[in-house]
Scaffold this active site. Structure first.
Site, PDB file in Angstrom:
ATOM      1  CG  ASP A 165     -18.012 -28.888 -56.076  1.00 51.99           C
ATOM      2  OD1 ASP A 165     -17.622 -28.629 -54.602  1.00 51.99           O
ATOM      3  OD2 ASP A 165     -19.104 -29.840 -56.273  1.00 51.99           O
TER       4      ASP A 165
ATOM      5  CE1 TYR B 127     -21.971 -34.891 -56.232  1.00 49.72           C
ATOM      6  CE2 TYR B 127     -19.813 -33.649 -56.389  1.00 49.72           C
ATOM      7  CZ  TYR B 127     -21.147 -33.636 -55.960  1.00 49.72           C
ATOM      8  OH  TYR B 127     -21.613 -32.503 -55.351  1.00 49.72           O
TER       9      TYR B 127
ATOM     10  CE  LYS C 238     -19.658 -30.761 -52.657  1.00 51.40           C
ATOM     11  NZ  LYS C 238     -19.258 -31.122 -54.000  1.00 51.40           N
TER      12      LYS C 238
ATOM     13  CB  SER D 178     -32.805 -30.906 -61.315  1.00 56.62           C
ATOM     14  OG  SER D 178     -32.353 -30.887 -59.896  1.00 56.62           O
TER      15      SER D 178
END
Length: 284
Positions: free
Chosen positions: A5, A10, A33, A186
Site C-alpha cells: 500500500d 507519504y 490513493k 499509532s
C-alpha cells in the site's frame, strides 16, 4: 508477501517512487490513493506533517472527477508501473477536513466516485474504496456508491472495536471488505506513547497497560496479539502495520507467527478489555 500500500501523501511522492522501483517487474497487488494532488514547491517544515526527507511538493485536496482522474495518472507516473489494483479515496472525512469535509464529500459523491467507478469498469483498476481513519465516513460512502473495500485505520484494534455494531454489518451486507490499517494504534500497542497520530491520553495509556499486563500473564508479546486480533473478523481481508525499518518488518513477521492461546482472548473479554461480541482468531 505480495500486497503493498502507498499514497501520494507519504513522503509527498517519495513512497510511490520507492514502491514502484521495488515492485516493477514482479507479481504484486498494489493499493494507491486519490484525493490529493502534488504540486511543485517544498513545504517549509515537512516534519509538521511527519515527513522525513520528502520530495519537494505540497498537497492540494481534490476529490472531483477531474481531480481523481489526474491523481490516478500522476500516481502511475510516479510509480513507473502500468497497474494499480486497488484505488482508494484518501482521508475523506471530518477527522481530516473538519467543517470543510462537506464540500470534499460532495465532490466525491458527485464526481470522484464516478471517476473511480469508470476506472473499475474499464479494468484500469480491479477494486475501489476509501482509505480513512473513521467509521462514519465509511457509512456515508455506502450511501453514494458500490465499494469493494475500505482501508480503515485504527478503529478495529485491541483498544477499539467501534465498527462492530454498525459499520461492519453494513459492509457485509454491501459486499465491502475491510483492510485493517494501524493495528498498533499509532504505536501505543508496541510500547510507544502515540495514539491516533498524537500523544496518547491518560485513559488510553491506562487501557494499553491493562492489555499489556494480560499479555504478560500469558507470556505473549502484546504487539503479536494486536497484529493478529483484527483477522478474527471474517470481513477483514488484510492487516497492514506499516513498519518503519527492516528491523521492524522482521519483528512484525515474528509477531504474526506467534501462537496466541484462545484463553488469552477469553480473558480479555472476561475483564472487559475487548468487546464481548468481538470475533477473535482461533488458535491453530
Amino acid at each position: 508477501m505480495t500486497y503493498f500500500d502507498t499514497a501520494p501523501w507519504y513522503g509527498f511522492g517519495r513512497s510511490e517512487r520507492v514502491i514502484g522501483d521495488m515492485l516493477r517487474g514482479t507479481d504484486y497487488v498494489l493499493s494507491d490513493k486519490v484525493g490529493r494532488l502534488l504540486r511543485p514547491g517544498a513545504v517549509e517544515n515537512p516534519m509538521d506533517f511527519g515527513m522525513i526527507n520528502p520530495l519537494p511538493f505540497n498537497v492540494v485536496y481534490d476529490y472531483s472527477y477531474d481531480g481523481v482522474m489526474r491523481a490516478f495518472e500522476d500516481n502511475l507516473q510516479r510509480l513507473g508501473v502500468d497497474r494499480i489494483d486497488i484505488l482508494l479515496a484518501h482521508d475523506i472525512g471530518a477527522f481530516q477536513h473538519g467543517d470543510a469535509n462537506d464540500g470534499h464529500f460532495r465532490d466525491l459523491a458527485t464526481g470522484g466516485y464516478r471517476a473511480m467507478d469508470e476506472l473499475r469498469r474499464s479494468g484500469s483498476v480491479s477494486a475501489i474504496g476509501l482509505g480513512v481513519n473513521e467509521n462514519q465516513v465509511c457509512m456515508d460512502a455506502l450511501g453514494i456508491g458500490d465499494w469493494d473495500v475500505f482501508l480503515l485505520a485504527g478503529r478495529c484494534t485491541l483498544l477499539e472495536q467501534t465498527p462492530l455494531d454498525a459499520l461492519f454489518p453494513a459492509c457485509a451486507a454491501a459486499g465491502t471488505s475491510i483492510i485493517c490499517g494501524g493495528p498498533f494504534n499509532s504505536g501505543i500497542l508496541v510500547g510507544r506513547d502515540m495514539w491516533n497520530y498524537a500523544q496518547a491520553p491518560a485513559d488510553v495509556v491506562e487501557k494499553a497497560r491493562a492489555l499489556s499486563a494480560e499479555a504478560d500473564a500469558f507470556s505473549i508479546p502484546l504487539p503479536a496479539a494486536a497484529l493478529q486480533f483484527p483477522l478474527g473478523h471474517d470481513i477483514v481481508s488484510s492487516v497492514i502495520p506499516g513498519p518503519r525499518s527492516k528491523e521492524e518488518f522482521t519483528q512484525i513477521l515474528d509477531w504474526f507467527a506467534t501462537p496466541i492461546p484462545d484463553a488469552f482472548w477469553a480473558a480479555l473479554k472476561a475483564k472487559g478489555l475487548i468487546a464481548e461480541t468481538a470475533p477473535v482468531p482461533q488458535s491453530g
